[in-house]
Design an enzyme around this catalytic site. Sequence first.
Site, PDB file in Angstrom:
ATOM      1  CG  ASP A  94      33.482  47.087  47.400  1.00  0.00           C
ATOM      2  OD1 ASP A  94      33.106  46.042  46.871  1.00  0.00           O
ATOM      3  OD2 ASP A  94      32.847  48.173  47.324  1.00  0.00           O
ATOM      4  CG  ASP A 268      38.053  44.147  42.512  1.00  0.00           C
ATOM      5  OD1 ASP A 268      37.122  44.821  42.014  1.00  0.00           O
ATOM      6  OD2 ASP A 268      37.874  43.188  43.288  1.00  0.00           O
ATOM      7  CB  CYS A 306      55.526  32.350  33.450  1.00  0.00           C
ATOM      8  SG  CYS A 306      55.305  33.392  34.913  1.00  0.00           S
ATOM      9  CB  CYS A 308      56.587  34.424  38.073  1.00  0.00           C
ATOM     10  SG  CYS A 308      56.001  32.774  38.496  1.00  0.00           S
ATOM     11  CB  CYS A 311      57.588  29.982  35.995  1.00  0.00           C
ATOM     12  SG  CYS A 311      55.792  29.847  36.082  1.00  0.00           S
ATOM     13  CG  HIS A 337      52.012  31.227  37.755  1.00  0.00           C
ATOM     14  ND1 HIS A 337      52.910  31.520  36.743  1.00  0.00           N
ATOM     15  CD2 HIS A 337      50.850  30.908  37.137  1.00  0.00           C
ATOM     16  CE1 HIS A 337      52.333  31.367  35.565  1.00  0.00           C
ATOM     17  NE2 HIS A 337      51.074  31.002  35.772  1.00  0.00           N
TER      18      HIS A 337
HETATM   19  C1  LIG Z   1      36.896  31.662  41.755  1.00  0.00           C
HETATM   20  O1  LIG Z   1      36.300  32.918  41.458  1.00  0.00           O
HETATM   21  C2  LIG Z   1      35.493  33.457  42.416  1.00  0.00           C
HETATM   22  O2  LIG Z   1      35.332  32.948  43.489  1.00  0.00           O
HETATM   23  C3  LIG Z   1      34.805  34.696  42.065  1.00  0.00           C
HETATM   24  C4  LIG Z   1      33.913  35.277  42.983  1.00  0.00           C
HETATM   25  C5  LIG Z   1      33.219  36.428  42.629  1.00  0.00           C
HETATM   26  C6  LIG Z   1      33.453  37.010  41.375  1.00  0.00           C
HETATM   27  C7  LIG Z   1      32.682  38.180  40.924  1.00  0.00           C
HETATM   28  C8  LIG Z   1      32.823  39.391  41.784  1.00  0.00           C
HETATM   29  N1  LIG Z   1      31.914  40.341  41.157  1.00  0.00           N
HETATM   30  C9  LIG Z   1      31.668  41.535  41.683  1.00  0.00           C
HETATM   31  N2  LIG Z   1      32.302  42.057  42.764  1.00  0.00           N
HETATM   32  C10 LIG Z   1      31.667  43.255  42.978  1.00  0.00           C
HETATM   33  C11 LIG Z   1      31.839  44.207  43.981  1.00  0.00           C
HETATM   34  C12 LIG Z   1      30.975  45.317  44.017  1.00  0.00           C
HETATM   35  N3  LIG Z   1      31.106  46.249  45.020  1.00  0.00           N
HETATM   36  C13 LIG Z   1      30.219  47.262  45.104  1.00  0.00           C
HETATM   37  N4  LIG Z   1      30.331  48.161  46.121  1.00  0.00           N
HETATM   38  N5  LIG Z   1      29.220  47.449  44.186  1.00  0.00           N
HETATM   39  C14 LIG Z   1      29.058  46.594  43.151  1.00  0.00           C
HETATM   40  O3  LIG Z   1      28.133  46.787  42.330  1.00  0.00           O
HETATM   41  C15 LIG Z   1      29.957  45.470  43.042  1.00  0.00           C
HETATM   42  C16 LIG Z   1      29.810  44.527  42.013  1.00  0.00           C
HETATM   43  C17 LIG Z   1      30.666  43.424  41.997  1.00  0.00           C
HETATM   44  N6  LIG Z   1      30.709  42.341  41.188  1.00  0.00           N
HETATM   45  C18 LIG Z   1      34.335  36.449  40.466  1.00  0.00           C
HETATM   46  C19 LIG Z   1      35.021  35.287  40.814  1.00  0.00           C
HETATM   47 ZN   LIG Z   2      54.969  31.929  36.617  1.00  0.00          ZN
END
Ligand SMILES: COC(=O)c1ccc(CCNc2nc3cc4nc(N)[nH]c(=O)c4cc3[nH]2)cc1
Ligand SMILES: [Zn+2]
Length: 374
Positions: A94, A268, A306, A308, A311, A337
């Site tokens: 990214d 991702d 599962c 894996c 598991c 997992h």
């Molecule tokens: C426990 O779960 C977590 O901690 C957790 C943290 C963040 C996200 C959401 C991540 N969301 C997200 N990542 C991103 C990365 C991005 N990179 C670029 N360059 N441009 C974007 O416009 C963009 C939008 C995103 N939206 C989801 C889960």
């Molecule tokens: Zn598993």
Amino acid sequence: MSAVRYEHIKTCKQSGARLGKVHTPHGTFETPVFMPVGTLATVKTMSPEELVEMGAGIILSNTYHLWLRPGHEIVREAGGLHKFMNWNGSILTDSGGFQVFSLSDLRKITEEGVHFRNHLSGEKLFLTPEGAMDIQNALGSDIMMAFDECPPYPAEYSYMRQSVERTSRWAERCLEAHKRPEDQGLFGIVQGGEFEELRKQSAKDLVSLDFPGYAIGGLSVGEPKDVMNRVLEFTTPWLPEDKPRYLMGVGSPDSLIDGAIRGIDMFDCVLPTRIARNGTCMTSEGRLVVRNAKFSNDFRPLDENCDCYTCRNYSRAYIRHLVKTSETFGFRLTTYHNLYFLLKLMERVRQAIREDRLLDFREEFFEQYGFNKP
Ligand SMILES: COC(=O)c1ccc(CCNc2nc3cc4nc(N)[nH]c(=O)c4cc3[nH]2)cc1
Ligand SMILES: [Zn+2]
């Protein structure tokens, strides 16, 4: 000829989801695909061998983080990120725009680039589209992301329009700064928030620059799921069918399935690895918080459906014990997992597309996982 090429195999007759392959200099992966996140040049607690064993074909890393630590010049000297972290599969990096906004304060956006503070030391930093391209060039990732602005949600239409126009100008500057297109594919990132006209404008601007792939950014930033689904429905039609579509930051099981149904090929998210490190596991019957006392003498595997490594060899009671005592091995077991669960889910999604039954699969999975419970 671009380093990254998409091969469309078929479209699911029932859902419109796509089955494809992405070819990069470090191999081929099938789509729809989930990419484990390895922000600091490691998918936390996993070895590359374990990632290969569970079927990961591509992982994600971060320009912003590696620029700060250890510094992209060290990674360049090591021979690039693949060599540095001993990962021979594909890598997507990214570009830093989002990380600056989610990690740093004192940010100031100018036409030239973004001024902000190092979230670790507080020192003032400045990142430009050209800078983000130089860092990703040094990292040697197979797929680079253009430097964009991911505005906060919600944002005013007028602000969002200015931001989209600047992100399109920055995308052009990234293309001009792209040194090795024969080794690295550069994806444009569509912005525009929840505004259909701006999403269409952003997509058309980027498609006119002919990138080898397109990400849909500006989502998974706190908007409701139905807003995300609507944005996908009116954005993907403006993207070429013969290029991959990558929805950034999305990783819950329901969002992966609903994104694939709406024509997304790549995903991702830190979700599976991050929740694993506090003992929360994704299972076929929904989320399981293994530190919960009720598992103290539950000798079943995390998920009875599962197969894996975790598991097949360890019980909820044992993993609960390790997590409660903060034993690192416990977090390795939950991480293995969770990643295996999502990678296997995407395999089942690809199989459902082959059989033209992804909507039926969605019903079955949601029922079992408990998404339909009111
Ligand atoms: C426990 O779960 C977590 O901690 C957790 C943290 C963040 C996200 C959401 C991540 N969301 C997200 N990542 C991103 C990365 C991005 N990179 C670029 N360059 N441009 C974007 O416009 C963009 C939008 C995103 N939206 C989801 C889960
Ligand atoms: Zn598993």
